[in-house]
Design a protein around this motif. Structure first.
Motif, mmCIF file in Angstrom:
data_model
loop_
_atom_site.group_PDB
_atom_site.id
_atom_site.type_symbol
_atom_site.label_atom_id
_atom_site.label_comp_id
_atom_site.label_asym_id
_atom_site.label_seq_id
_atom_site.Cartn_x
_atom_site.Cartn_y
_atom_site.Cartn_z
ATOM 1 N N SER A 160 0.838 -1.210 0.000
ATOM 2 C CA SER A 160 0.000 0.000 0.000
ATOM 3 C C SER A 160 0.869 1.255 0.000
ATOM 4 C CB SER A 160 -0.912 0.015 1.229
ATOM 5 O OG SER A 160 -0.129 0.117 2.418
ATOM 6 N N PHE A 161 0.251 2.378 -0.304
ATOM 7 C CA PHE A 161 0.950 3.661 -0.191
ATOM 8 C C PHE A 161 1.391 3.875 1.251
ATOM 9 C CE2 PHE A 161 0.725 8.075 1.193
ATOM 10 C CZ PHE A 161 1.599 8.698 0.317
ATOM 11 N N LYS A 208 -2.449 8.575 5.230
ATOM 12 C CA LYS A 208 -2.424 7.149 5.584
ATOM 13 C C LYS A 208 -3.782 6.649 6.047
ATOM 14 C CE LYS A 208 1.232 7.666 8.213
ATOM 15 N NZ LYS A 208 2.389 7.446 9.118
ATOM 16 N N LEU A 238 -5.401 4.898 -0.129
ATOM 17 C CA LEU A 238 -3.962 4.929 0.113
ATOM 18 C C LEU A 238 -3.537 3.983 1.228
ATOM 19 C CD1 LEU A 238 -3.228 8.763 -0.155
ATOM 20 C CD2 LEU A 238 -3.023 7.015 -1.918
ATOM 21 N N ARG A 259 -0.344 0.259 -4.089
ATOM 22 C CA ARG A 259 0.122 1.596 -4.465
ATOM 23 C C ARG A 259 0.410 1.720 -5.962
ATOM 24 N NH1 ARG A 259 3.986 -0.530 -1.005
ATOM 25 N NH2 ARG A 259 5.847 -1.373 -2.028
ATOM 26 N N ILE A 319 -2.732 2.995 -7.839
ATOM 27 C CA ILE A 319 -3.270 4.325 -7.574
ATOM 28 C C ILE A 319 -3.142 5.173 -8.834
ATOM 29 C CG2 ILE A 319 -3.108 6.372 -6.120
ATOM 30 C CD1 ILE A 319 -3.939 3.862 -4.620
ATOM 31 N N TYR A 377 6.028 9.318 -3.595
ATOM 32 C CA TYR A 377 6.154 8.474 -4.788
ATOM 33 C C TYR A 377 7.492 8.718 -5.486
ATOM 34 C CZ TYR A 377 1.719 5.997 -5.279
ATOM 35 O OH TYR A 377 0.665 5.117 -5.119
ATOM 36 N N ALA A 424 7.730 1.872 -6.313
ATOM 37 C CA ALA A 424 6.653 2.224 -7.250
ATOM 38 C C ALA A 424 7.243 2.402 -8.641
ATOM 39 C CB ALA A 424 5.947 3.491 -6.784
#
Length: 361
Positions: free
Chosen positions: A83-84, A116, A121, A126, A129, A159, A168
């Motif tokens: 996840s982010f 978060k 997010l 991620r 997204i 990012y 990413a």
């Protein structure tokens, strides 16, 4: 004012502290209340809402529950793999994040705490997204444009950091080449000279001195408040800008030197509150707002004085490089102000010529 409600048990003292401010926490509204739950002096949580309200007591109950059962896992404590949020947590532990200035690190940390908790997010992959997800988050905070822009900027930063480390593949918060622009926010305008003189003649003495330092050095408020007596040498004061990390040696203006010579030293810091204590950023902002309200100058902020410093230097005939050597600003930023001043000057000249030449309407 402070009110405390205490409860004792399990050899621990737990209390709710509610501080009330007559001007509000941000200087708006008749009164603001800020609740903080503590246990044995250790802060547990900030409590939102009106003391005694459902929102307030729910937040207190959650803080109490966390410390009664510290081993319990809460939803917001869970980090979903890929996840982010996972990447954001890693970024907060990175040398790059820790190398940021204290104020910048605090801002990004605040934004990350908000981000978060966003469902997409916090739980989605991620790499999946997209820009529309980021825009939805931005638009959801559009009522506060500065906050909305900061959220997007923070996502883009994380990012960018993650891409170089394989976290990413692309940056959904990078809108280069699109028609998406940051939301418009109000610009910190320079103070009119009469307003400056009003504050310097009628304002509280300890606050007047801070304003004078801002005018004569062109520095941000955080850098002004950190200036120490030990930073003065050979008629100059040394400043390390918190935001840019630039080291500046600024000659003391004769009027500022006279002010400094008149000060009774109460601390290693030059600027102190009327109580003799060192200013904190928050305390200064609250006191400065209250004084501006009293004087009818609430529309102007301290950062506007930085612009006044630039304008004064340019009016005195300083070059772009000379102005930047004092304020620490880039040539581009100083040129921006120079062009504004040039436009106004040219417009005055043009209108004077028109009035001299033209027939009356």
């Amino acid at each position: 004012r402070e009110h405390r409600l205490e409860r004792r048990g399990h050899a621990l003292s737990e209390e709710i502290e509610v501080a009330e401010s007559p001007i509000g926490r941000a200087g708006v509204g008749p009164e603001a209340r800020l609740g903080v739950a503590r246990r044995d002096g250790e802060r547990l949580a900030r409590l939102p809402g009106e003391p005694g309200s459902v929102e307030f007591m729910k937040a207190y109950a959650e803080a109490h529950e966390r410390f009664e059962h510290p081993a319990k896992v809460y939803q917001e404590d869970i980090t979903v793999p890929d996840s982010f949020k996972e990447m954001a947590v890693a970024y907060e532990m990175s040398p790059e994040f820790k190398a940021l200035s204290g104020k910048t690190r605090k801002l990004y940390g605040w934004c990350l705490n908000i981000l978060k908790r966003q469902a997409v997010l916090g739980s989605e992959n991620r790499r999946g997204i997209r820009r529309n997800h980021i825009l939805a988050i931005r638009d959801g905070a559009a009522d506060t444009p500065a906050k909305a822009n900061s959220l997007v900027k923070t996502v883009r930063l994380v990012y960018r950091w993650g891409i170089t480390r394989g976290w990413a593949d692309s940056n959904p918060a990078d809108f280069t080449g699109t028609d998406v622009r940051p939301l418009k926010i109000g610009e910190h305008k320079p103070w009119p000279e009469p307003s400056i003189q009003k504050f310097l003649s009628e304002g509280r003495e300890d606050l007047r001195l801070v304003v004078a330092v801002g005018l004569y050095t062109g520095q941000r408020i955080g850098d002004c408040l950190k200036m120490g007596w030990g930073d003065i040498s050979d008629g100059s004061i040394t400043v390390k800008q918190e935001k840019t990390r630039k080291d500046l040696g600024i000659p003391l203006h004769r009027d500022l030197k006279i002010l400094f010579d008149s000060i009774t030293k109460k601390s290693t810091r030059i600027l102190t509150a009327q109580t003799g204590r060192v200013w904190t950023y928050t305390n200064f902002c609250d006191q400065f707002m209250a004084e501006r309200i009293r004087l009818g100058l609430q529309e102007f902020v301290f950062h506007g004085l930085r612009k006044n410093a630039v304008i004064r230097l340019l009016d005195a005939g300083c070059s772009v490089k000379e102005v930047g050597s004092i304020t620490g600003q880039s040539d581009e930023m100083v040129l921006y102000y120079a062009r504004l001043m040039e436009q106004k000057s040219l417009a005055k000249t043009a209108m004077a010529k028109l009035e001299k030449w033209g027939p009356k309407a």
